[in-house]
Design an enzyme around this catalytic site. Sequence first.
Site, PDB file in Angstrom:
ATOM      1  CB  CYS A  84      24.723   8.121  33.923  1.00 21.43           C
ATOM      2  SG  CYS A  84      25.772   9.203  34.893  1.00 21.43           S
ATOM      3  NE  ARG A  89      26.758  16.736  38.858  1.00 19.23           N
ATOM      4  CZ  ARG A  89      26.525  15.604  39.492  1.00 19.23           C
ATOM      5  NH1 ARG A  89      27.211  15.300  40.565  1.00 19.23           N
ATOM      6  NH2 ARG A  89      25.628  14.762  39.063  1.00 19.23           N
ATOM      7  CG  HIS A 127      23.467  12.048  31.476  1.00 14.68           C
ATOM      8  ND1 HIS A 127      24.712  11.533  31.516  1.00 14.68           N
ATOM      9  CD2 HIS A 127      23.096  12.321  32.740  1.00 14.68           C
ATOM     10  CE1 HIS A 127      25.107  11.514  32.763  1.00 14.68           C
ATOM     11  NE2 HIS A 127      24.154  11.978  33.534  1.00 14.68           N
TER      12      HIS A 127
HETATM   13  N1  GLN Z   1      25.515   9.599  40.985  1.00 16.07           N
HETATM   14  C1  GLN Z   1      26.348   9.250  39.860  1.00 16.07           C
HETATM   15  C2  GLN Z   1      27.473  10.246  39.612  1.00 16.07           C
HETATM   16  O1  GLN Z   1      27.362  11.393  40.004  1.00 16.07           O
HETATM   17  C3  GLN Z   1      25.481   9.096  38.637  1.00 16.07           C
HETATM   18  C4  GLN Z   1      24.929  10.401  38.158  1.00 16.07           C
HETATM   19  C5  GLN Z   1      24.007  10.281  37.003  1.00 16.07           C
HETATM   20  O2  GLN Z   1      23.375   9.260  36.747  1.00 16.07           O
HETATM   21  N2  GLN Z   1      23.902  11.332  36.281  1.00 16.07           N
HETATM   22  O3  GLN Z   1      28.470   9.891  39.033  1.00 16.07           O
END
Ligand code: GLN
Length: 238
Positions: free
Chosen positions: A95, A129, A193
């Site tokens: 990620c 998101r 993740h």
């Molecule tokens: N900040 C990055 C995003 O929102 C990575 C997020 C994360 O590692 N979960 O895409």
Amino acid sequence: MQSDSALRLVWIYPDLLSTYGDQGNVLVLEQRAQRRGIPVETVHVRSADPVPESGDIYLIGGGEDRPQILASERLRRDGGLHRAIQRGAALLAVCAGYQIMGTTFGGEEGQPVDGIGLIDISSGRGQGRAVGELAGEADPALGIPTLTGFENHMGVTRLGAGIRPLARTAVGVGNGDGTEGCYTGKIVGTYLHGPALARNPGLADLLLTWAVGAQLPPIDDAWFDRLREERLAAVLPH
Ligand code: GLN
């Protein structure tokens, strides 16, 4: 990896990028190597410290925007990861860590932030998101089962020529274009993740095989297989 020495795992910046239980990936690699009789040495590299160049497998996890930006700056300045990859080390980047490996990624306000340019990918911000289950068939060339897991990110990622998607997305967002993650050389990037290797031991063994340079004896993964079938039955559209 030299045949007479331990497999060296290097976990990069747990103080910045370990928001999602990322240490699980380190533990799974340690376990699966040791169960094959391979001794393991693990180094946790905090962000104030130099990244050693002598590792066999490097891991970097996920996190929030600010630690991600800081991690990118420090890794770029340090240069140790670049040198390790040039030496032939393997890398699992998850990620935020995945996005950092590219040329650019989206900061807190979506502003472009420099990545470390290790691989030809670039990330920006998606419409919303991406939170939820993520699953998809891995590239058949990798010879590993369907990948399942969880995602939580804003980023969308474009792969440059010569960088292959890790999987075709069946559920979830991944890179944002129907694909998930990437691989090139001995590098794997993924939006799966946290402890993704605990759900996907095939991916763990892929990294171990690359690092060891030989096929590994199989492990009975019947429980993982059952979990995968259960999750896929629950999340795939009927
Ligand atoms: N900040 C990055 C995003 O929102 C990575 C997020 C994360 O590692 N979960 O895409």
